[in-house]
Design an enzyme around this catalytic site. Sequence first.
Site, PDB file in Angstrom:
ATOM      1  CG  ASN A   9       5.830   5.108   5.659  1.00 22.28           C
ATOM      2  OD1 ASN A   9       6.242   6.003   4.918  1.00 22.28           O
ATOM      3  ND2 ASN A   9       6.053   3.827   5.416  1.00 22.28           N
ATOM      4  CD1 TRP A  10       2.738  11.008   6.214  1.00 24.48           C
ATOM      5  CD2 TRP A  10       2.876  12.754   4.821  1.00 24.48           C
ATOM      6  NE1 TRP A  10       2.368  12.134   6.914  1.00 24.48           N
ATOM      7  CE2 TRP A  10       2.450  13.224   6.083  1.00 24.48           C
ATOM      8  CE3 TRP A  10       3.038  13.688   3.793  1.00 24.48           C
ATOM      9  CZ2 TRP A  10       2.173  14.563   6.337  1.00 24.48           C
ATOM     10  CZ3 TRP A  10       2.767  15.032   4.036  1.00 24.48           C
ATOM     11  CH2 TRP A  10       2.337  15.455   5.297  1.00 24.48           C
ATOM     12  CE  LYS A  11       3.225   2.587   3.197  1.00 22.13           C
ATOM     13  NZ  LYS A  11       2.766   1.259   2.907  1.00 22.13           N
ATOM     14  CG  HIS A  96       8.419   0.184   5.124  1.00 20.45           C
ATOM     15  ND1 HIS A  96       7.790  -0.445   4.076  1.00 20.45           N
ATOM     16  CD2 HIS A  96       7.434   0.640   5.941  1.00 20.45           C
ATOM     17  CE1 HIS A  96       6.480  -0.358   4.256  1.00 20.45           C
ATOM     18  NE2 HIS A  96       6.239   0.294   5.378  1.00 20.45           N
ATOM     19  CD  GLU A  98       5.625  -0.067   1.152  1.00 25.41           C
ATOM     20  OE1 GLU A  98       6.043   1.107   1.187  1.00 25.41           O
ATOM     21  OE2 GLU A  98       4.474  -0.374   1.531  1.00 25.41           O
ATOM     22  CD  GLU A 168       5.279  -1.373   9.277  1.00 26.04           C
ATOM     23  OE1 GLU A 168       4.339  -0.593   9.427  1.00 26.04           O
ATOM     24  OE2 GLU A 168       6.076  -1.294   8.338  1.00 26.04           O
ATOM     25  N   GLY A 174      -1.019  -2.409   4.024  1.00 21.36           N
ATOM     26  CA  GLY A 174      -1.779  -1.895   2.884  1.00 21.36           C
ATOM     27  C   GLY A 174      -2.798  -2.875   2.324  1.00 21.36           C
ATOM     28  CB  SER A 214      -4.410  -2.797   7.725  1.00 19.41           C
ATOM     29  OG  SER A 214      -3.965  -3.092   6.408  1.00 19.41           O
ATOM     30  N   GLY A 235       0.380   3.610   7.714  1.00 20.70           N
ATOM     31  CA  GLY A 235       0.546   3.992   6.313  1.00 20.70           C
ATOM     32  C   GLY A 235      -0.699   4.718   5.833  1.00 20.70           C
ATOM     33  N   GLY A 236      -1.581   3.989   5.143  1.00 20.36           N
ATOM     34  CA  GLY A 236      -2.766   4.586   4.508  1.00 20.36           C
ATOM     35  C   GLY A 236      -3.542   5.561   5.387  1.00 20.36           C
TER      36      GLY A 236
HETATM   37  C1  PEP Z   1       3.267   0.928   6.511  1.00 15.19           C
HETATM   38  O1  PEP Z   1       3.498   1.305   5.401  1.00 15.19           O
HETATM   39  O2  PEP Z   1       4.186   0.912   7.329  1.00 15.19           O
HETATM   40  C2  PEP Z   1       1.922   0.480   6.842  1.00 15.19           C
HETATM   41  C3  PEP Z   1       1.741  -0.114   7.989  1.00 15.19           C
HETATM   42  O3  PEP Z   1       0.938   0.714   5.919  1.00 15.19           O
HETATM   43  P1  PEP Z   1      -0.651   0.520   6.141  1.00 15.19           P
HETATM   44  O4  PEP Z   1      -1.013   1.178   7.435  1.00 15.19           O
HETATM   45  O5  PEP Z   1      -1.287   1.182   4.963  1.00 15.19           O
HETATM   46  O6  PEP Z   1      -0.903  -0.955   6.192  1.00 15.19           O
END
Ligand code: PEP
Length: 252
Positions: A9-11, A96, A98, A168, A174, A214, A235-236
């Site tokens: 997920n590039w966000k 998600h 967010e 999640e 994050g 993470s 994500g990251g």
């Molecule tokens: C996400 O945005 O779905 C996520 C899991 O982010 P991260 O890996 O950065 O925690």
Amino acid sequence: MRKICVAGNWKMNKDLNEAVSLISELKKTLENQTINADVIICPPAIALETSKTLIEGTAIQLGAQNMHFADSGAYTGELSASMLKSVGCKYVILGHSERRTIFGESNEVINKKVKKALADGVDPIFCIGETLEERESGVMQKVIEEQVRKGLAEVTVEELGKVIVAYEPVWAIGTGKTASPEQAQEVHAFIRGLLKEMYSEEAAEKVIIQYGGSVKPGNADKLLSQKDIDGALVGGACLDAESFFGIIKAAK
Ligand code: PEP
């Protein structure tokens, strides 16, 4: 046997040029490697069409990060499921945390999106997860059960076969804090048990349940080796080809 599925997920990261570079690096990194996972990238909407062209002929598949539940109309700034499909999206991330917290999406809105995506042939990556407060106050299972039951309301057993669930924990997204493999496994088993109750044992056993929060090359191996963890929503770490590959190659 469920196949591991790793989605990135590039966000709201990477402009078009940067997206082209990241996909080129990823393609180079994956070339001639044995990959035991399905790999999905979810770039921002401006890069979807170009991404589709760039990943053609590779094992990488395309997903979007959000959609509206309507067919079309006066919804400024929104995209429909059929629009996503028209630029080659096979998947869409829905629910998600967010979207839930920053954009106020309720379980009911997410359910409308899940049903619309399924009706229009885009497979949902349906996200659920508790906050730290909910975990610590002992209502984690109740929250997750409500998210699952309401988010998948009226989704048929046939349609369930197209849904990827992403667990999640909000406190792990994050933040650098990961749920331990055991903590994550416990919730994944709970989710699968719930799906068994709602559908059937056979249907629940087939559902891919990703873990997100993470995930990094250094912790992917232990997470992905848990019985009910069938992949990762990243994500990251997906914003760098090497680290995304580090997670993908943890799939055995
Ligand atoms: C996400 O945005 O779905 C996520 C899991 O982010 P991260 O890996 O950065 O925690």
